[in-house]
Design an enzyme around this catalytic site. Sequence first.
Site, PDB file in Angstrom:
ATOM      1  N   HIS A  19      -4.185   3.506   7.736  1.00  0.00           N
ATOM      2  CA  HIS A  19      -4.479   3.378   9.170  1.00  0.00           C
ATOM      3  C   HIS A  19      -3.889   2.092   9.757  1.00  0.00           C
ATOM      4  O   HIS A  19      -4.236   1.684  10.852  1.00  0.00           O
ATOM      5  CB  HIS A  19      -5.992   3.472   9.452  1.00  0.00           C
ATOM      6  CG  HIS A  19      -6.508   4.882   9.315  1.00  0.00           C
ATOM      7  ND1 HIS A  19      -6.790   5.668  10.405  1.00  0.00           N
ATOM      8  CD2 HIS A  19      -6.738   5.649   8.229  1.00  0.00           C
ATOM      9  CE1 HIS A  19      -7.215   6.868   9.968  1.00  0.00           C
ATOM     10  NE2 HIS A  19      -7.179   6.877   8.655  1.00  0.00           N
ATOM     11  N   THR A  20      -3.023   1.462   9.016  1.00  0.00           N
ATOM     12  CA  THR A  20      -2.359   0.261   9.515  1.00  0.00           C
ATOM     13  C   THR A  20      -1.124   0.615  10.342  1.00  0.00           C
ATOM     14  O   THR A  20      -0.665  -0.199  11.136  1.00  0.00           O
ATOM     15  CB  THR A  20      -1.931  -0.639   8.341  1.00  0.00           C
ATOM     16  OG1 THR A  20      -1.359   0.195   7.323  1.00  0.00           O
ATOM     17  CG2 THR A  20      -3.117  -1.391   7.762  1.00  0.00           C
ATOM     18  N   ASP A  21      -0.594   1.834  10.176  1.00  0.00           N
ATOM     19  CA  ASP A  21       0.703   2.134  10.839  1.00  0.00           C
ATOM     20  C   ASP A  21       0.595   2.114  12.366  1.00  0.00           C
ATOM     21  O   ASP A  21       1.399   1.465  13.042  1.00  0.00           O
ATOM     22  CB  ASP A  21       1.356   3.428  10.313  1.00  0.00           C
ATOM     23  CG  ASP A  21       0.562   4.704  10.469  1.00  0.00           C
ATOM     24  OD1 ASP A  21      -0.621   4.639  10.897  1.00  0.00           O
ATOM     25  OD2 ASP A  21       1.124   5.779  10.167  1.00  0.00           O
ATOM     26  N   GLY A 108      -2.968  20.258   3.244  1.00  0.00           N
ATOM     27  CA  GLY A 108      -4.350  19.799   3.413  1.00  0.00           C
ATOM     28  C   GLY A 108      -4.819  18.824   2.349  1.00  0.00           C
ATOM     29  O   GLY A 108      -5.995  18.492   2.288  1.00  0.00           O
ATOM     30  N   GLY A 110      -3.652  15.723   2.078  1.00  0.00           N
ATOM     31  CA  GLY A 110      -3.375  14.349   2.484  1.00  0.00           C
ATOM     32  C   GLY A 110      -2.058  13.855   1.914  1.00  0.00           C
ATOM     33  O   GLY A 110      -1.839  12.649   1.778  1.00  0.00           O
ATOM     34  N   GLU A 146       4.796  15.543  16.123  1.00  0.00           N
ATOM     35  CA  GLU A 146       3.407  15.638  15.658  1.00  0.00           C
ATOM     36  C   GLU A 146       2.437  15.209  16.766  1.00  0.00           C
ATOM     37  O   GLU A 146       1.401  15.839  16.974  1.00  0.00           O
ATOM     38  CB  GLU A 146       3.242  14.763  14.414  1.00  0.00           C
ATOM     39  CG  GLU A 146       1.877  14.890  13.804  1.00  0.00           C
ATOM     40  CD  GLU A 146       1.896  15.135  12.305  1.00  0.00           C
ATOM     41  OE1 GLU A 146       2.972  15.311  11.718  1.00  0.00           O
ATOM     42  OE2 GLU A 146       0.803  15.144  11.735  1.00  0.00           O
ATOM     43  N   ASP A 158       4.195   8.608   7.584  1.00  0.00           N
ATOM     44  CA  ASP A 158       4.483   9.764   6.729  1.00  0.00           C
ATOM     45  C   ASP A 158       5.952  10.167   6.835  1.00  0.00           C
ATOM     46  O   ASP A 158       6.616  10.436   5.833  1.00  0.00           O
ATOM     47  CB  ASP A 158       3.590  10.941   7.121  1.00  0.00           C
ATOM     48  CG  ASP A 158       2.120  10.569   7.094  1.00  0.00           C
ATOM     49  OD1 ASP A 158       1.774   9.572   6.441  1.00  0.00           O
ATOM     50  OD2 ASP A 158       1.330  11.275   7.740  1.00  0.00           O
TER      51      ASP A 158
END
Length: 368
Positions: A19-21, A108, A110, A146, A158
């Site tokens: 969650h840093t991106d 799904g 991850g 996305e 990603d």
Amino acid sequence: MPDIEVWSAPGRVNLIGEHTDYNEGFVLPFAIDRRTTAELVVRDDRTIRVTSTFADRAVEIALDDLGPDRLDGWSAYPLGVAWALGHWADTSGVPGVEIHIDSTVPVGAGLSSSAAIESAVAVALNDTWRLGLDRPTLARVGQLAENKAVGAPTGIMDQSASLLGRADHAVFLDCRSLESQLVELGFATAGLELLVIDTGVSHAHATGGYAARRASCELGARLLGVAALRDIGVDDLDRARDVLDDETFRRVRHIVTENQRVLDTVRVLRDEGPTAIGGLLDASHASMRDDFEISVPELDLAVETAQAAGALGARMTGGGFGGAAIALVPSGSLTEVRAAVERAFAERGFAAPTQFTVAASEGARRGL
Ligand code: GLA
């Protein structure tokens, strides 16, 4: 017969930096040896038609009708890319295409099956339409698809991993500048395996928790007067605690400490090698469980069991709320770790997880 050409792109495991991106921070993912292929045939009109092995229905649309609101279901990924390319290149004169998609990236789990589709299609169309876009730009193309066509407010990690990965290396990416460096992993040389434990708990980033976490981070940055949480360091956390409510503070603390853990992991990999990074993986998981609150009982159980059975370190990987955990395991302990995880899930009454090892692999390319 028209010529069929093929491109492929991998899924990814994020070694650390979760969650840093979208906070313009640091990530350290690597491309894995599970790939998505895009077979492509050029048409003599301006229609794009997509098929896949995982959907019955072909989806066909005129290139001039592509738009983020007109796409849905799985086809939003490839068609979203065709649309998004038009933001960085002139696609007004390009020919229509048929694209057929197949994949060995589990959906799904991850492991970014969606980014693998986006990246395979992005390189295929970039080459076929001779657009000349570089890899960091193609990552932005996938992210835009996305965000707008699929509707998931995800970051750039990603797609970057899928496009920039190299065998036996992780991609150390600065998500603000998009500058990247390859960092050698050396797992095999050190006698280590990277085990993926897919809990089977499903997650969807277009809804719910992911967007809520992103909103908390944006609130924290606003209240602290910075452009993004990237601009806060560990030394600023005392001040942040005074300014923020408890929940927002814990969300911020995860991002700030996680950015530091990415930098530390890169340094440790370079100076000491992969056997020394286990503690950083463990600390990352604890931070996601306690501060960011994106783990689930199945992920915690996978991590704790792997740690107790001989893994050097373990953490959930990806956006959270389900999906997979990773464990860095000495080869000699692999059988025992897998069996212990299997047993622990059965004892807790959880559905059996799917476990497999992955190797850091080549990013998107022409060919399989
Ligand atoms: C998902 C998103 C990424 C990133 C991770 C969490 O995989 O697609 O952009 O935010 O979650 O690190």
